[in-house]
Design a protein around this motif. Structure first.
Motif, short mmCIF file in Angstrom:
data_model
loop_
_atom_site.label_atom_id
_atom_site.label_comp_id
_atom_site.label_asym_id
_atom_site.label_seq_id
_atom_site.Cartn_x
_atom_site.Cartn_y
_atom_site.Cartn_z
N ASP A 177 26.67 -75.03 -37.38
CA ASP A 177 26.51 -74.45 -38.71
C ASP A 177 26.39 -75.50 -39.80
OD1 ASP A 177 26.65 -72.06 -37.45
OD2 ASP A 177 28.70 -71.58 -38.06
N GLN A 178 27.21 -76.53 -39.72
CA GLN A 178 27.19 -77.54 -40.77
C GLN A 178 25.86 -78.28 -40.81
OE1 GLN A 178 30.57 -80.08 -40.17
NE2 GLN A 178 32.06 -78.54 -40.86
N ASP A 199 21.06 -66.07 -53.74
CA ASP A 199 22.33 -65.56 -54.27
C ASP A 199 22.40 -64.04 -54.19
OD1 ASP A 199 23.08 -68.14 -54.81
OD2 ASP A 199 22.32 -68.12 -56.87
N LYS A 200 21.26 -63.35 -54.37
CA LYS A 200 21.28 -61.90 -54.36
C LYS A 200 21.66 -61.32 -53.00
CE LYS A 200 17.98 -61.07 -58.11
NZ LYS A 200 16.72 -60.39 -58.49
N LEU A 201 21.46 -62.11 -51.94
CA LEU A 201 21.85 -61.61 -50.61
C LEU A 201 23.36 -61.43 -50.51
CD1 LEU A 201 19.53 -63.73 -48.26
CD2 LEU A 201 19.19 -61.40 -49.07
N LEU A 250 25.60 -58.99 -48.10
CA LEU A 250 25.88 -59.79 -46.90
C LEU A 250 27.00 -60.76 -47.20
CD1 LEU A 250 22.25 -60.77 -45.70
CD2 LEU A 250 23.69 -58.95 -44.78
N ASN A 251 27.96 -60.86 -46.27
CA ASN A 251 28.98 -61.89 -46.43
C ASN A 251 28.41 -63.23 -46.00
OD1 ASN A 251 29.12 -61.99 -43.58
ND2 ASN A 251 30.60 -60.31 -43.56
N GLU A 252 29.20 -64.27 -46.10
CA GLU A 252 28.70 -65.61 -45.81
C GLU A 252 28.23 -65.75 -44.37
OE1 GLU A 252 28.10 -68.12 -47.80
OE2 GLU A 252 28.65 -66.85 -49.49
N LYS A 253 28.97 -65.19 -43.44
CA LYS A 253 28.59 -65.29 -42.02
C LYS A 253 27.28 -64.54 -41.77
CE LYS A 253 30.26 -64.53 -37.33
NZ LYS A 253 31.38 -64.04 -36.48
#
Length: 502
Positions: free
Chosen positions: A169-170, A184-186, A190-193
């Motif tokens: 991921d990193q 940003d609108k997502l 949607l959460n971060e994951k």
């Protein structure tokens, strides 16, 4: 019918009333006639083709695989006789069975519009290619032993450039940090994951589409150059190719090229459909919260730009294959033009010697170019000989010493003279090798010049024969000149690859 050993005359058993024949019963030969009967009944076995390959294809058909895919999988087939190779065949069959089952499931998912995109993408619409069995057969030239070794890459994934699902991921976030900052609108639905997995999956889909487009363009190029310049495929025997210092095969047949064009055209439609379905699903999900159409377009542009940069190496490889196809085809045509002149044995021997020495001359030029690159490069180049490994070890030691000298560590004292000595040693070895390679290249050039002068000095009393002889000499020189051009192109591409890697 048997033979009488006393006078070698045939004996007709049909006239002997004491011998009766019944179904499934044959007379037992005597000890005298046993060897003759064995020779008489021993017949040459009929060739029924590669039975293992036939069984392999039959199993693929039973699993429901289409004929084009079967041809693509078994196109590079080589005979397998050893037990190890048979095991490899069984493993490939098991992999194929599971792949076919997945493929059938995905085609059903394509028809069912109400299926979620997750299932469609997870299973894929195109079954991955099976291992190229020819790559599993490797020859150890040093020990002259042919052994079966596992291939480093036993299968070709749907994405032949980068598999973004396996990137941590990193690292993936660092690669596409711009994409994460512009969506940003997502975050409204949607959460971060989920956002992370969305961008990762979107990148895989776009990368796959870009790869299939490149493949379609490549095979369309092969088809167009075949139709316009009649460059398809060529093959000669390996002994003949060795005698004439030429590659024994090049290109693909028209049938295979047309098959690949159809396959990649189908895969292109599937890849485009998957992206459209994926975008529709995310827009439908976001419609309940916020309109993010502009963000999806911006994200698509960012990912496409990113994928284009990552596939630059692939485009360069395809371009190299295009140029080599033309160079190899011209090389074969020039060789055939020479033999079409019906040269005598002396002219053939001279031509083969000139071409053989030209090959050595090209090799020396390549070594000189690589050695010069080593003088200015601070990174080790790919090693193929003992000399290359030795220079790489010296360069590694120099890099380590340089790092230690840069560090401000009083406990470690490395004299600068040691670094200078090793650096000077490296330059002396490389310079001496360049001098030696130049001498060998000059010797090769002189041999070619002497052989050409000897051919030109040969005189014929007949004017027509003399003109034919000059035409033969010109054909030899034309091919030698093309060999040099081909060799110089390969050297330049090899150096360019080294520079890109460093």
């Amino acid at each position: 019918m048997s033979f009488n050993h006393n006078n070698n005359e045939p004996i007709d058993h049909s006239q002997n009333s004491n011998i009766q024949y019944y179904p499934g019963w044959y007379p037992c030969p005597s000890s005298q006639d046993e060897s003759i009967q064995e020779l008489q009944h021993k017949q040459k076995k009929k060739s029924r083709g590669n039975r293992k390959l036939q069984r392999y294809r039959r199993n693929l058909r039973k699993q429901g695989m289409d004929p084009d895919t079967i041809i693509r999988i078994t196109g590079a087939w080589v005979d397998i006789d050893s037990e190890e190779s048979s095991k490899i065949m069984e493993q490939n069959l098991d992999k194929t069975n599971s792949t076919v089952n997945e493929t059938m499931f995905h085609e059903i998912a394509m028809v069912e519009k109400n299926k979620t995109h997750t299932n469609i993408y997870k299973h894929g619409l195109v079954s991955p290619k099976q291992p190229n069995l020819k790559r599993l057969i490797r020859t150890n030239k040093t020990n002259s032993v042919i052994s079966v070794q596992p291939s480093k890459k036993t299968s070709i994934s749907n994405n032949s450039s980068v598999d973004y699902t396996n990137i941590p991921d990193q690292i993936f976030f660092h690669m596409l940090s711009t994409a994460f900052n512009d969506v940003d609108k997502l975050g409204h639905f949607l959460n971060e994951k989920e956002k992370f997995e969305f961008i990762r999956e979107y990148t895989n889909l776009i990368d796959r589409l870009s790869y299939v487009k490149l493949q379609e363009q490549q095979w369309n190029y092969y088809y167009n150059i075949g139709m316009t310049q009649n460059i398809w495929s060529g093959r000669i025997s390996k002994p003949l190719s060795k005698k004439n210092s030429i590659c024994n095969t090049y290109g693909k047949s028209k049938t295979i090229i047309e098959q690949y064009r159809r396959n990649f055209s189908k895969e292109l439609s599937q890849a485009q459909y998957r992206i459209e379905l994926f975008e529709k699903e995310i827009l439908f999900k976001s419609a309940q919260h916020i309109d993010c159409t502009s963000e999806i377009k911006m994200l698509s542009f960012i990912i496409n730009t990113f994928v284009y940069e990552k596939q630059q190496k692939l485009r360069e490889e395809f371009e190299y294959k295009r140029q080599m196809l033309i160079l190899d085809a011209i090389d074969h045509r020039l060789m055939q033009a020479f033999y079409n002149l019906k040269p005598n044995s002396s002219q053939i021997a001279s031509a083969r010697r000139i071409w053989r020495v030209t090959t050595k001359h090209i090799i020396m030029n390549e070594q000189i170019a690589i050695l010069k690159q080593r003088l200015i490069s601070k990174q080790p180049l790919p090693a193929s000989t003992l000399f290359d490994h030795t220079i790489n070890r010296i360069e590694t030691s120099l890099t380590q010493l340089d790092n230690v000298m840069i560090q401000d560590d009083k406990s470690t004292t490395v004299p600068s003279s040691q670094f200078d000595t090793m650096n000077q040693l490296k330059h002396n070895i490389i310079n001496q090798s360049i001098i030696t390679a130049r001498e060998m290249a000059e010797t090769s050039a002189q041999i070619i010049l002497d052989e050409t002068q000897r051919l030109l000095s040969f005189k014929h009393d007949d004017q027509h024969l003399h003109e034919v002889h000059i035409t033969v000499v010109n054909a030899i020189e034309d091919r030698r000149y093309h060999m040099m051009q081909r060799g110089n192109y390969m050297i330049q591409e090899k150096l360019a690859t080294y520079l890109r890697q460093n």
